[in-house]
Design an enzyme around this catalytic site. Sequence first.
Site, PDB file in Angstrom:
ATOM      1  N   CYS A  74       8.289  12.342  21.452  1.00  0.00           N
ATOM      2  CA  CYS A  74       7.023  12.972  21.074  1.00  0.00           C
ATOM      3  C   CYS A  74       6.170  13.163  22.322  1.00  0.00           C
ATOM      4  CB  CYS A  74       6.279  12.109  20.058  1.00  0.00           C
ATOM      5  SG  CYS A  74       4.627  12.731  19.659  1.00  0.00           S
ATOM      6  N   CYS A  83       1.981   6.045  16.670  1.00  0.00           N
ATOM      7  CA  CYS A  83       3.296   5.409  16.782  1.00  0.00           C
ATOM      8  C   CYS A  83       3.279   4.303  17.829  1.00  0.00           C
ATOM      9  CB  CYS A  83       4.363   6.442  17.140  1.00  0.00           C
ATOM     10  SG  CYS A  83       4.774   7.577  15.798  1.00  0.00           S
ATOM     11  N   CYS A 157       3.299  16.668  14.322  1.00  0.00           N
ATOM     12  CA  CYS A 157       3.556  15.225  14.327  1.00  0.00           C
ATOM     13  C   CYS A 157       4.916  14.937  13.693  1.00  0.00           C
ATOM     14  CB  CYS A 157       2.445  14.504  13.555  1.00  0.00           C
ATOM     15  SG  CYS A 157       2.742  12.733  13.331  1.00  0.00           S
ATOM     16  N   GLN A 280       2.269   5.024  -2.364  1.00  0.00           N
ATOM     17  CA  GLN A 280       2.959   4.718  -1.114  1.00  0.00           C
ATOM     18  C   GLN A 280       3.245   5.994  -0.334  1.00  0.00           C
ATOM     19  OE1 GLN A 280       3.407   1.858   0.160  1.00  0.00           O
ATOM     20  NE2 GLN A 280       3.373   0.352  -1.485  1.00  0.00           N
ATOM     21  N   TYR A 309      -3.886  -4.629  -8.538  1.00  0.00           N
ATOM     22  CA  TYR A 309      -3.935  -3.553  -7.543  1.00  0.00           C
ATOM     23  C   TYR A 309      -2.903  -2.474  -7.904  1.00  0.00           C
ATOM     24  CZ  TYR A 309      -6.255  -7.289  -4.941  1.00  0.00           C
ATOM     25  OH  TYR A 309      -7.079  -8.316  -4.561  1.00  0.00           O
ATOM     26  N   ASP A 378      -0.020  -6.051  -5.141  1.00  0.00           N
ATOM     27  CA  ASP A 378       0.202  -5.141  -4.011  1.00  0.00           C
ATOM     28  C   ASP A 378      -1.166  -4.823  -3.416  1.00  0.00           C
ATOM     29  OD1 ASP A 378       1.101  -3.344  -2.174  1.00  0.00           O
ATOM     30  OD2 ASP A 378       1.810  -1.848  -3.610  1.00  0.00           O
ATOM     31  N   CYS A 405       1.585  -5.200   2.933  1.00  0.00           N
ATOM     32  CA  CYS A 405       1.695  -4.283   4.073  1.00  0.00           C
ATOM     33  C   CYS A 405       1.235  -4.941   5.364  1.00  0.00           C
ATOM     34  CB  CYS A 405       0.902  -3.005   3.814  1.00  0.00           C
ATOM     35  SG  CYS A 405      -0.865  -3.272   3.554  1.00  0.00           S
TER      36      CYS A 405
END
Length: 450
Positions: A74, A83, A157, A280, A309, A378, A405
């Site tokens: 990239c 990233c 991207c 997600q 959640y 979650d 996460c």
Amino acid sequence: MEPLKLGQIHTAFVEGYSSEGYGVVRLDGAVAFVPRAIRGERVDVRITRVMKTHALGELVKIQSPSPERAAPDCPYYGRCGGCDFRHLTYKEELWAKRRRVQDALARIGGSGVLVEEILGAKNPEHYRNKCQYPVGPNGEIGFFQARSHRVVPVECCLLQPEACDRTARAVGSWMKRYHVPAYDESTGRGLIRHIYVRTNRRGQSLCCVVAAGRKVPREAELAALVLAAAPQTVGVVLNVNTKKGNVILGEQYRTIWGENFIMDTLCGLEFKLSVPSFYQVNREQAEVLYGKALEFAGLTGAETALDLYCGAGTITLCLASRARRVIGAEIVPAAIRDARENAARNGVKNVEFFCGDAADTAAMLEAQGLRPDVITVDPPRKGLSPEVIASAAAMGPERIVYVSCDPATLGRDVRLFAEQGYEAARAAAVDMFPGTRHVETVVLLQRENS
């Protein structure tokens, strides 16, 4: 041992990775984090910053490069903060993420549970179905530089579908053509703050323009330019956010053209998604993640399950196919409306939804005498509050399935659940975010002596 000094150059061996994906080296007993250094390499490092507990360094020379080093693919890598791992092979990226989860569960969570596997993505590029482009004060459209709010202009991207990039460029063209000012967060002046695009499995997209005002100029022209750039756009929506701060979305929406929602399919179910609905961002990996969560839940068809959640009801409806009764709870009213519509649309009748704070809802259900067999959670990156953990444990479920996460807050909450009598029995990682340091984890917590 002399303290590290700015500008010093040291030769060191890279032992592993920090939570931010930096290489970790030890210099005379001190720890330094070095961007783009790879495990197993011997490197020359210049010290750029010294803090109480660690230092930061930069690569001066790689004396023995790792076979897992890759040429970044990239042109924005290193400037854009999106990233973290484009200098690694995907194999090494997965190793780093699995190790990060394992370390957090052991070091922060005090758990001996083994991370059984990390499930990698078949398609590690163009996977995001939700794209959020900040707009800089001079009209730059792209992504924030790491640890800053400076926008790096990005034309395309590798993480976003091409339709999203085309949509963002179309909004930029509209701004330039009709002199629509960008918002400047330092002064509070200007109008356009973010460009938000959702896409679905069919290649359709929903465009939302976030503005610091209730109207924008030339709305018909805006819609026309977006449609010309992305013909499968189903709607263009205006979101009003007049508050200072870095929260992206405001509370008011107005449809400029078309629909204010988009449909998508996940795990064989159809979902209606409005702009604020939680969903997600990697559809294919979400199916992998939910499959692992269902495996850990161990449902037989006779259980009552509680899903905290719940967002637009994705996990809730997946649970419903294997449980007798499922209850979902979520604080976002629009998401709950979508969840109820999604249940009706899919003919799922053994679910019910509550709109409210997770802690309040869990306490209310616990006070009402609800005793679910399984609870799934979650939460957002900040994890669970102690009140949610206490209320969930007080209901006495046999199993709690925690989808996370953030490994650090997961580790913290695993330790708190252990204090409530729930020990981590199984864990697996899922690479939901290839190219970045972020990783999803599923942990099965079981009640002691169950």
